[in-house]
Design a protein around this motif. Structure first.
Motif, PDB file in Angstrom:
ATOM      1  N   ALA A  84       1.589   6.788  -7.081  1.00 29.21           N
ATOM      2  CA  ALA A  84       1.018   7.501  -8.095  1.00 29.21           C
ATOM      3  C   ALA A  84       1.248   8.772  -6.850  1.00 29.21           C
ATOM      4  N   LEU A  85       1.814   9.319  -6.307  1.00 26.63           N
ATOM      5  CA  LEU A  85       2.340  10.729  -6.135  1.00 26.63           C
ATOM      6  C   LEU A  85       3.197  11.201  -7.000  1.00 26.63           C
ATOM      7  N   ALA A  94       1.095  -0.941  -0.282  1.00 23.57           N
ATOM      8  CA  ALA A  94      -0.076   0.021  -0.353  1.00 23.57           C
ATOM      9  C   ALA A  94       0.917   0.529  -0.057  1.00 23.57           C
ATOM     10  N   ALA A  95       1.782   1.592   0.915  1.00 22.57           N
ATOM     11  CA  ALA A  95       3.057   2.482   0.744  1.00 22.57           C
ATOM     12  C   ALA A  95       3.377   2.648  -0.298  1.00 22.57           C
ATOM     13  N   SER A 100      -4.337   7.156 -11.500  1.00 22.72           N
ATOM     14  CA  SER A 100      -4.902   6.056 -11.243  1.00 22.72           C
ATOM     15  C   SER A 100      -4.163   4.612 -11.539  1.00 22.72           C
ATOM     16  N   ALA A 159       2.611   1.513  -3.713  1.00 20.25           N
ATOM     17  CA  ALA A 159       0.874   1.948  -4.275  1.00 20.25           C
ATOM     18  C   ALA A 159       1.632   3.601  -4.026  1.00 20.25           C
ATOM     19  N   ASP A 160       1.164   4.048  -2.991  1.00 20.32           N
ATOM     20  CA  ASP A 160       1.045   5.895  -2.914  1.00 20.32           C
ATOM     21  C   ASP A 160       1.711   5.939  -3.392  1.00 20.32           C
ATOM     22  N   LEU A 161       2.730   5.996  -2.871  1.00 22.32           N
ATOM     23  CA  LEU A 161       3.928   6.456  -3.539  1.00 22.32           C
ATOM     24  C   LEU A 161       4.629   6.429  -5.102  1.00 22.32           C
ATOM     25  N   GLN A 200      -4.190  -0.757  -5.045  1.00 27.25           N
ATOM     26  CA  GLN A 200      -4.238   0.699  -5.579  1.00 27.25           C
ATOM     27  C   GLN A 200      -4.071   1.687  -5.186  1.00 27.25           C
ATOM     28  N   ALA A 201      -3.902   2.596  -5.917  1.00 25.16           N
ATOM     29  CA  ALA A 201      -3.744   4.559  -5.598  1.00 25.16           C
ATOM     30  C   ALA A 201      -4.262   4.783  -6.031  1.00 25.16           C
ATOM     31  N   ARG A 202      -4.129   6.339  -6.242  1.00 22.83           N
ATOM     32  CA  ARG A 202      -4.819   7.551  -7.035  1.00 22.83           C
ATOM     33  C   ARG A 202      -4.405   8.772  -6.504  1.00 22.83           C
ATOM     34  N   ALA A 203      -4.073   9.736  -6.907  1.00 27.21           N
ATOM     35  CA  ALA A 203      -3.349  11.066  -6.476  1.00 27.21           C
ATOM     36  C   ALA A 203      -3.441  12.283  -7.757  1.00 27.21           C
TER      37      ALA A 203
END
Length: 129
Positions: A63-64, A56-57, A103, A59-61, A123-126
């Motif tokens: 997406a950012l 999850a981390a 995404s 994915a966040d990084l 999944q992540a979206r930014a």
């Protein structure tokens, strides 16, 4: 108990007493098997849970980073997303660019010895704030 046969001597009959000898060893063995199974299951659960958080981390990084690349005018922010995902040792499974958001979906194959090899995904979206 004495049995007196006809015409003779007294014979003693032995009673068979059931012994519980060895039952403590079996109970101890059973308890050790139960404890070992519980420890193995807890270890597997901890490994999967830790990898889910790491995924999850990542994915966040990813997406950012791709969103920042999109905001700075890069032609293909998915290239940046793939590079960042590779840095975090995950596979970029999907990257979608909309007007101003990104995404992504990343996956990772776990190797849990001979027990299983699950594939985890996040999944992540930014986009702009």
């Amino acid at each position: 108990m004495c049995v007196r046969p006809v015409g003779g001597a007294v014979r003693h009959r032995r009673r068979r007493v059931r012994s519980e000898r060895g039952s403590g060893s079996l109970l101890t063995l059973f308890a050790c098997v139960v404890v070992a199974t519980a420890v193995a299951m807890a270890t597997l659960w901890a490994a999967i849970s830790t990898e889910r958080h790491n995924l999850a981390a990542a994915a966040d990084l990813t997406a950012l980073s791709a969103a920042q690349s999109l905001a700075s005018g890069a032609p293909d922010p998915c290239v940046t997303a793939r590079r960042v995902a590779t840095t975090h040792q995950v596979a970029l499974a999907d990257c979608r660019v909309t007007a101003d958001t990104i995404s992504i979906r990343v996956t990772k194959q776990l190797n849990l010895a001979a027990l299983a090899s699950p594939t985890l995904s996040a999944q992540a979206r930014a986009g702009p704030a």
